[in-house]
Design a protein around this motif. Structure first.
Motif, PDB file in Angstrom:
ATOM      1  N   MET A   1       0.712  -1.286  -0.131  1.00  0.00           N
ATOM      2  CA  MET A   1      -0.137   0.068   0.168  1.00  0.00           C
ATOM      3  C   MET A   1       0.946   1.293   0.039  1.00  0.00           C
ATOM      4  O   MET A   1       2.043   1.323   0.708  1.00  0.00           O
ATOM      5  N   GLU A   2       0.509   2.307  -0.616  1.00  0.00           N
ATOM      6  CA  GLU A   2       1.272   3.518  -0.798  1.00  0.00           C
ATOM      7  C   GLU A   2       1.038   4.384   0.610  1.00  0.00           C
ATOM      8  O   GLU A   2      -0.038   4.346   1.127  1.00  0.00           O
ATOM      9  N   TRP A   3       2.098   4.996   0.965  1.00  0.00           N
ATOM     10  CA  TRP A   3       2.051   5.691   2.233  1.00  0.00           C
ATOM     11  C   TRP A   3       2.490   7.130   2.040  1.00  0.00           C
ATOM     12  O   TRP A   3       3.324   7.308   1.077  1.00  0.00           O
ATOM     13  N   PRO A   4       1.732   8.030   2.570  1.00  0.00           N
ATOM     14  CA  PRO A   4       0.713   7.860   3.519  1.00  0.00           C
ATOM     15  C   PRO A   4      -0.630   7.394   2.840  1.00  0.00           C
ATOM     16  O   PRO A   4      -0.706   7.716   1.565  1.00  0.00           O
ATOM     17  N   LYS A   5      -1.687   7.077   3.745  1.00  0.00           N
ATOM     18  CA  LYS A   5      -2.785   6.904   3.138  1.00  0.00           C
ATOM     19  C   LYS A   5      -3.579   8.182   2.838  1.00  0.00           C
ATOM     20  O   LYS A   5      -3.716   8.914   3.816  1.00  0.00           O
ATOM     21  N   ILE A   6      -4.068   8.493   1.788  1.00  0.00           N
ATOM     22  CA  ILE A   6      -4.928   9.702   1.393  1.00  0.00           C
ATOM     23  C   ILE A   6      -6.367   9.475   1.429  1.00  0.00           C
ATOM     24  O   ILE A   6      -6.540   8.391   0.717  1.00  0.00           O
ATOM     25  N   SER A   7      -7.044  10.297   2.123  1.00  0.00           N
ATOM     26  CA  SER A   7      -8.597   9.996   2.278  1.00  0.00           C
ATOM     27  C   SER A   7      -9.217  11.253   2.122  1.00  0.00           C
ATOM     28  O   SER A   7      -8.894  12.160   2.847  1.00  0.00           O
ATOM     29  N   HIS A   8     -10.594  10.973   1.621  1.00  0.00           N
ATOM     30  CA  HIS A   8     -11.417  12.124   1.609  1.00  0.00           C
ATOM     31  C   HIS A   8     -12.416  11.769   2.482  1.00  0.00           C
ATOM     32  O   HIS A   8     -13.485  12.559   2.698  1.00  0.00           O
ATOM     33  N   LYS A   9     -12.568  10.519   3.240  1.00  0.00           N
ATOM     34  CA  LYS A   9     -13.509  10.063   3.898  1.00  0.00           C
ATOM     35  C   LYS A   9     -12.795   9.841   5.281  1.00  0.00           C
ATOM     36  O   LYS A   9     -11.567   9.463   5.263  1.00  0.00           O
ATOM     37  N   PRO A  10     -13.425   9.847   6.396  1.00  0.00           N
ATOM     38  CA  PRO A  10     -12.996   9.319   7.887  1.00  0.00           C
ATOM     39  C   PRO A  10     -12.442   7.800   7.361  1.00  0.00           C
ATOM     40  O   PRO A  10     -13.174   7.054   6.970  1.00  0.00           O
ATOM     41  N   LEU A  11     -11.399   7.541   8.286  1.00  0.00           N
ATOM     42  CA  LEU A  11     -10.706   6.387   8.130  1.00  0.00           C
ATOM     43  C   LEU A  11     -11.538   5.452   9.267  1.00  0.00           C
ATOM     44  O   LEU A  11     -11.738   5.728  10.251  1.00  0.00           O
ATOM     45  N   SER A  12     -11.651   4.033   8.789  1.00  0.00           N
ATOM     46  CA  SER A  12     -12.492   3.196   9.986  1.00  0.00           C
ATOM     47  C   SER A  12     -11.267   2.969  11.285  1.00  0.00           C
ATOM     48  O   SER A  12     -10.369   3.321  11.162  1.00  0.00           O
ATOM     49  N   GLU A  13     -11.818   2.754  12.452  1.00  0.00           N
ATOM     50  CA  GLU A  13     -11.324   2.668  13.464  1.00  0.00           C
ATOM     51  C   GLU A  13     -10.264   1.378  13.368  1.00  0.00           C
ATOM     52  O   GLU A  13      -9.204   1.494  13.784  1.00  0.00           O
ATOM     53  N   ASN A  14     -10.780   0.174  12.607  1.00  0.00           N
ATOM     54  CA  ASN A  14      -9.666  -0.706  12.507  1.00  0.00           C
ATOM     55  C   ASN A  14      -8.270  -0.361  11.614  1.00  0.00           C
ATOM     56  O   ASN A  14      -7.392  -0.885  11.856  1.00  0.00           O
ATOM     57  N   LYS A  15      -8.739   0.575  10.617  1.00  0.00           N
ATOM     58  CA  LYS A  15      -7.716   0.954   9.685  1.00  0.00           C
ATOM     59  C   LYS A  15      -6.594   2.035  10.504  1.00  0.00           C
ATOM     60  O   LYS A  15      -5.521   1.785  10.225  1.00  0.00           O
ATOM     61  N   ILE A  16      -7.200   2.944  11.387  1.00  0.00           N
ATOM     62  CA  ILE A  16      -6.644   3.732  12.212  1.00  0.00           C
ATOM     63  C   ILE A  16      -5.634   3.029  13.258  1.00  0.00           C
ATOM     64  O   ILE A  16      -4.409   3.288  13.336  1.00  0.00           O
ATOM     65  N   LYS A  17      -6.344   1.863  13.774  1.00  0.00           N
ATOM     66  CA  LYS A  17      -5.449   1.067  14.665  1.00  0.00           C
ATOM     67  C   LYS A  17      -4.301   0.440  14.006  1.00  0.00           C
ATOM     68  O   LYS A  17      -3.176   0.234  14.356  1.00  0.00           O
ATOM     69  N   GLY A  18      -4.749  -0.132  12.803  1.00  0.00           N
ATOM     70  CA  GLY A  18      -3.816  -0.818  11.917  1.00  0.00           C
ATOM     71  C   GLY A  18      -2.457   0.017  11.569  1.00  0.00           C
ATOM     72  O   GLY A  18      -1.160  -0.343  11.575  1.00  0.00           O
ATOM     73  N   LEU A  19      -2.754   1.373  11.214  1.00  0.00           N
ATOM     74  CA  LEU A  19      -1.610   2.192  10.897  1.00  0.00           C
ATOM     75  C   LEU A  19      -1.024   2.686  12.120  1.00  0.00           C
ATOM     76  O   LEU A  19       0.326   2.626  12.110  1.00  0.00           O
TER      77      LEU A  19
END
Length: 103
Positions: A1-19
């Motif tokens: 996956m490309e870093w950083p993760k670019i998002s126009h929407k809120p990230l899920s709690e699971n995604k945030i914890k994984g990061l």
């Protein structure tokens, strides 16, 4: 996956914890364009994410850094602190974001 993760929407709690676990174990560095609502998360430094957003044409005055610790209690998770936030010309002379409106 490309870093950083670019998002126009809120990230899920699971995604945030994984990061958080992948980068620092318990927190992630985030950079947000407060006008466009674009988030860059999951990077070694705020400056790396800032540069990626600026290369996308976003305006520096709207791009601010923070740290998010998803494993802390609610109300203690977000720290509005980053070297990139030092901006005397925008009335922000410290690493912490001074303006409640920007926070």
């Amino acid at each position: 996956m490309e870093w950083p993760k670019i998002s126009h929407k809120p990230l899920s709690e699971n995604k945030i914890k994984g990061l958080a676990e992948e980068f620092f174990g318990d927190m992630i560095k985030v950079v947000v364009d407060i006008e466009e609502g674009i988030l860059a998360a999951g990077c070694s430094s705020h400056a790396d994410a800032e540069q990626i957003l600026l290369k996308k044409g976003l305006k520096q005055k709207n791009v601010w850094g923070a740290n998010y610790s998803p494993f802390r209690k609610k109300g203690e998770r977000l720290e509005y602190t980053a070297l990139m936030n030092i901006r005397p010309r925008q009335n922000n002379p410290s690493q912490s974001i001074q303006s409640p409106e920007i926070r």
